[in-house]
Design a protein around this motif. Structure first.
Motif, PDB file in Angstrom:
ATOM      1  N   LEU A 253       0.669 -70.320  39.259  1.00 34.27           N
ATOM      2  CA  LEU A 253       0.234 -70.103  37.877  1.00 34.27           C
ATOM      3  C   LEU A 253       0.967 -68.908  37.266  1.00 34.27           C
ATOM      4  CD1 LEU A 253      -3.596 -70.752  38.288  1.00 34.27           C
ATOM      5  CD2 LEU A 253      -1.823 -72.322  37.505  1.00 34.27           C
ATOM      6  N   LYS A 255       4.181 -67.239  36.045  1.00 33.18           N
ATOM      7  CA  LYS A 255       5.396 -67.834  35.489  1.00 33.18           C
ATOM      8  C   LYS A 255       6.643 -67.497  36.300  1.00 33.18           C
ATOM      9  CE  LYS A 255       8.083 -68.383  31.233  1.00 33.18           C
ATOM     10  NZ  LYS A 255       8.457 -69.781  31.510  1.00 33.18           N
ATOM     11  N   ARG A 258       6.816 -69.661  39.341  1.00 32.92           N
ATOM     12  CA  ARG A 258       7.090 -71.039  38.951  1.00 32.92           C
ATOM     13  C   ARG A 258       8.552 -71.201  38.551  1.00 32.92           C
ATOM     14  NH1 ARG A 258       3.041 -71.150  35.532  1.00 32.92           N
ATOM     15  NH2 ARG A 258       4.313 -71.246  33.669  1.00 32.92           N
ATOM     16  N   ASN A 287      -4.470 -71.540  31.643  1.00 24.59           N
ATOM     17  CA  ASN A 287      -3.762 -71.051  32.817  1.00 24.59           C
ATOM     18  C   ASN A 287      -3.856 -72.010  34.000  1.00 24.59           C
ATOM     19  OD1 ASN A 287      -2.249 -69.148  34.274  1.00 24.59           O
ATOM     20  ND2 ASN A 287      -4.105 -68.327  35.205  1.00 24.59           N
ATOM     21  N   SER A 288      -3.444 -73.235  33.775  1.00 25.35           N
ATOM     22  CA  SER A 288      -3.551 -74.235  34.831  1.00 25.35           C
ATOM     23  C   SER A 288      -2.326 -75.131  34.857  1.00 25.35           C
ATOM     24  CB  SER A 288      -4.781 -75.115  34.607  1.00 25.35           C
ATOM     25  OG  SER A 288      -5.947 -74.347  34.698  1.00 25.35           O
ATOM     26  N   LEU A 289      -2.120 -75.752  36.013  1.00 19.56           N
ATOM     27  CA  LEU A 289      -1.058 -76.749  36.152  1.00 19.56           C
ATOM     28  C   LEU A 289      -1.704 -78.120  36.243  1.00 19.56           C
ATOM     29  CD1 LEU A 289       1.216 -75.011  38.785  1.00 19.56           C
ATOM     30  CD2 LEU A 289       1.966 -75.733  36.528  1.00 19.56           C
ATOM     31  N   ILE A 304      -5.322 -76.084  39.646  1.00 17.62           N
ATOM     32  CA  ILE A 304      -4.185 -76.991  39.797  1.00 17.62           C
ATOM     33  C   ILE A 304      -4.720 -78.407  39.960  1.00 17.62           C
ATOM     34  CG2 ILE A 304      -2.244 -77.615  41.295  1.00 17.62           C
ATOM     35  CD1 ILE A 304      -1.916 -74.623  41.853  1.00 17.62           C
TER      36      ILE A 304
ATOM     37  N   TYR B 287       2.213 -76.934  32.453  1.00 16.61           N
ATOM     38  CA  TYR B 287       1.438 -75.701  32.511  1.00 16.61           C
ATOM     39  C   TYR B 287       0.862 -75.397  31.140  1.00 16.61           C
ATOM     40  CZ  TYR B 287       0.221 -70.801  32.854  1.00 16.61           C
ATOM     41  OH  TYR B 287      -0.464 -69.619  32.808  1.00 16.61           O
ATOM     42  N   GLU B 304       5.471 -76.637  28.966  1.00 15.09           N
ATOM     43  CA  GLU B 304       4.768 -75.360  29.019  1.00 15.09           C
ATOM     44  C   GLU B 304       4.160 -75.157  27.646  1.00 15.09           C
ATOM     45  OE1 GLU B 304       5.908 -72.199  31.306  1.00 15.09           O
ATOM     46  OE2 GLU B 304       6.172 -73.712  32.870  1.00 15.09           O
TER      47      GLU B 304
END
Lengths: 367, 401
Positions: A253, A255, A258, A287-289, A304, B287, B304
């Motif tokens: 999470l 950046k 990632r 704030n999630s994938l 996630i 995201y 994003e």
């Protein structure tokens, strides 16, 4: 530079028994749409390695299903490509018990190759690494063995091999289960070794009845072999428990993590042809994938979601990892929960764990 | 035993799609992105494989690079076969009379050798500009049951739109007695979908005849089908009542994208019983940041989002920065919407950069049209693109277009 890759898919199965009960460490899902083996495999391919042997001994259905012909990693080749190395042998030889026995069982594969080097990788790491740089280092040091190490302040020493080296990078000592303080250089379970050299030490250890690759072969010979430590300073995470699995998933999470792992868009995985994810009128994701094929109608925070997850209206998912095809009903509250694949959580359930010990729901659980 | 295929599909993908303006400057219409991760051609190709048809010729002519690259060896659609599979067929040089494809019928005529290689009994003709899920095997069954020479898939359209289509006038048994191309006073509302099944020998015969006719415009709808009807061949309509949309215009492309949204969408791409296959983007999960608000939208991998997205379809690897809003829009892959920019009622093509504070389009309620930004354009800081305008070159900061 010419190298062949060898991946040990089962070696750390005991690290997270919850997730490896029905699968190999290599096929443990990670980061929304990956399996741990994707990191080793993609890095090998991106470093120019076109032949990769996968050593596996049990529970490997999910691994085979994931790998298929290897086409998603561009490893469905006429020459080389993906080579599956399940247990092999007649009569008395059965499943191998350790790394050395596994290596003994693939001497045929290694003998038939003609590459100069072998890159040995395990499936407990999450990283993006150019192995060709490590091979360059190996060549410049004229090393017999190059161990890839990563400096970090360690918490759980039990699962790390700590490496000490002199100024030139030559390894002077190797320890495990130590209790040293401060920043240590741990071995990432990635090694570059000459192919012929490896074949020699395998046959030598058969002759001497050695049992352990780490203790009998490497540690005992640290002075006589030219063993070097390559210092990898990028992101490297070791998955050694359910807690660290949770922690390192959550690091995605962030950046910068990632971007380092996925910024170049070259970590490959099996494609599933899921539809794009859909968000309803009342969805709120922070704030999630979220992977593809999801339908989100509720609230998701610091979490996630893997492929094909459904989150019903009024549900609040916090600090959780929700694996493939999990269905979460309406009004559900989850906090620090890991669900394995195909879990069903019915309406209005409230489940909670904590960061160091997330609440775990096994594959196919219905609650 | 001679190897053969029962049915070979020929997909007409040569059209320029000039009514999509900037979106088809450099790519053929069937390669236009749709629904966050698809391209238009994914639908007929997926329909083929899902209907058990594994031999497809794709006829290309206009800007074929992206389309060829996308189709590749056909593996994403399971169409990489030793015998059959997908093949891209471009116009080619011949000993005499080398020519571009002059019309739909001529394109097929020039590739009869390809079809004959598989010695099929039936040939399915498809076009590459519709969004729909259709089981061609059911249509083939009806063609066989009717002992037809040609079967045309048809759908009911609203009366006021009927004059835009080829209209089929049928007897109660489904046989066609009249074919009207874009009639001013339509007698029925049954429109041809541009999907035909021919018995192969009949098709060969009429294509040969059509090629020898100097006055023919070499088109199925205008020439070949009327010629067959006049000669008294058995022609049937096959009624289709699912979702079907021509995405040949900016507004219909926008509408079709919006049809994917909502709790029970008019068109469902997530239907596991009829999977839409595509070449998948290589990207991590999408995201959403701390302040992201995404409602009634579709997002593809690698996005994003830090700003607000509402009623929109967002393709892979799109970035929507903090404070930016995207509403009622379609954004294609790789585009970046920078801080505090706003995008309203627009279609933005691939790899566009919308700089900070730029304003694209206008609120849907008041806008006079959809704003369109073409591929790889940069819109400067604070620039403004009016509703309904179609832009295919860079816009400097502060400028209005």
């Amino acid at each position: 530079m010419s190298a062949v890759g060898v991946i040990f898919s089962n070696i750390h199965d005991e690290n997270i028994p919850e997730l490896s009960r029905q699968r190999t460490m290599g096929s443990v899902p990670f980061g929304g749409r990956y399996r741990l083996i994707d990191f080793a495999l993609s890095n090998l391919v991106n470093s120019g390695v076109t032949t990769v042997g996968i050593i596996t001994k049990n529970n490997y259905q999910s691994l085979l299903d994931h790998l298929g012909s290897g086409k998603d990693w561009d490893l469905a080749r006429k020459t080389g490509g993906l080579v599956l190395l399940p247990p092999f042998g007649a009569m008395d030889s059965g499943l191998y018990k350790n790394r050395l026995e596994a290596l003994k069982s693939i001497t045929g594969f290694l003998t038939r190759r003609n590459e100069d080097y072998v890159v040995l990788c395990d499936c407990d790491g999450v990283y993006r690494m150019d192995f060709s740089e490590i091979i360059d280092y190996h060549e410049s040091k004229q090393a017999d063995i190059t161990m890839v190490c990563h400096p970090e302040e360690l918490v759980n020493y039990a699962s790390y091999t700590v490496v000490h080296s002199d100024e030139s990078g030559r390894v002077t000592d190797i320890e495990f289960n130590t209790h040293s303080k401060g920043i240590s250089k741990y071995y990432t379970n990635i090694m570059v070794i000459g192919r012929k050299f490896l074949l020699n030490i395998i046959s030598d250890s058969i002759a001497h009845g050695f049992k352990s690759f780490r203790e009998d072969v490497i540690m005992k010979n640290v002075k006589s072999f030219k063993v070097y430590a390559y210092n990898f300073t990028g992101y490297h995470a070791t998955i050694d428990s359910l807690g660290s699995y949770f922690k390192h998933n959550m690091e995605l999470l962030n950046k910068s993590v990632r971007d380092e792992l996925f910024g170049a868009r070259d970590i490959y995985t099996k494609v599933r042809d899921s539809a794009p994810s859909k968000y309803g009128f009342s969805s709120l994701v922070k704030n999630s994938l979220v992977s593809d094929g999801c339908v989100v109608e509720g609230t998701v925070e610091n979490s996630i979601l893997f492929r094909g997850v459904k989150v019903g209206k009024g549900s609040v998912i916090k600090d959780s990892i929700i694996m493939q095809d999990t269905v979460i009903g309406e009004g559900v509250k989850l906090n620090c929960v890991i669900t394995d694949k195909n879990v069903v959580i019915r309406d209005n359930r409230i489940l909670s764990g904590c960061e160091i010990q997330p609440y775990f729901l096994a594959k196919g659980t219905m609650i | 035993m001679q190897r053969k295929k029962e049915c070979v599909a020929m997909l007409l993908a040569g059209g320029q799609g000039s009514r999509l303006y900037a979106l088809t400057n450099n790519i053929a219409k069937p390669a236009v992105p749709f629904g966050a991760k698809y391209r238009i051609i994914d639908f007929p190709l997926s329909n083929c494989i899902n209907s058990g048809i594994d031999t497809v010729g794709v006829l290309t002519q206009y800007q074929p690079l992206v389309l060829n690259e996308y189709i590749g060896n056909g593996q994403p659609w399971d169409l990489d076969r030793n015998f059959g599979g997908v093949h891209v067929l471009s116009p080619y040089q011949k000993k005499s009379k080398s020519a571009w494809y002059e019309g739909t019928a001529n394109a097929i005529y020039q590739n009869l050798n390809f079809i004959k290689m598989y010695n099929p009994e039936y040939v399915l003709i498809l076009s590459g500009d519709h969004i729909y899920k259709m089981d061609y095997s059911k249509m083939l069954r009806s063609h066989i049951e009717n002992k037809a020479d040609c079967t045309i898939a048809a759908i009911e359209v609203p009366l006021k739109e009927a004059s835009r289509f080829g209209i089929l006038n049928t007897n109660p048994d489904g046989s066609i007695y009249e074919f009207e191309e874009k009639p001013k006073q339509p007698k029925s509302t049954l429109a041809s979908m541009g999907v035909y099944i021919f018995s192969a020998d009949k098709m060969y015969k009429y294509l040969e005849a059509d090629d020898n006719d100097p006055d023919s415009s070499k088109d199925f709808g205008k020439n070949v089908l009327p010629a067959m009807l006049n000669a008294g061949e058995r022609m049937f309509a096959y009624r289709f009542d699912g979702y079907w949309k021509d995405v040949g215009t900016i507004s219909s492309l926008w509408e079709a994208n919006m049809d994917l949204l909502g709790e029970s969408p008019s068109f469902d791409v997530a239907d596991t019983a009829w999977k839409i296959h595509s070449r998948n983007p290589l990207a991590p999960p999408e995201y959403q940041g701390e302040n992201a608000v995404v409602t009634n939208s579709m997002l593809a991998l690698g996005c994003e989002v830090y700003g607000t997205v509402e009623n929109s379809v967002i393709s892979s690897n799109v970035v929507v920065e903090e404070g930016a809003t995207v509403k009622d829009s379609v954004i294609m892959s790789g585009t970046v919407i920078k801080k505090n920019a706003s995008v309203n009622y627009s279609i933005i093509d691939e790899d566009v950069i919308v700089e900070e504070g730029a304003v694209i389009g206008e609120d849907k309620a008041t806008a006079k049209g959809i704003a369109v930004l073409g591929r790889k354009i940069a819109v400067g800081e604070g620039a403004k693109v009016a509703a309904g305008s179609i832009i295919d070159k860079n816009i400097k900061s502060g400028e209005e277009a």
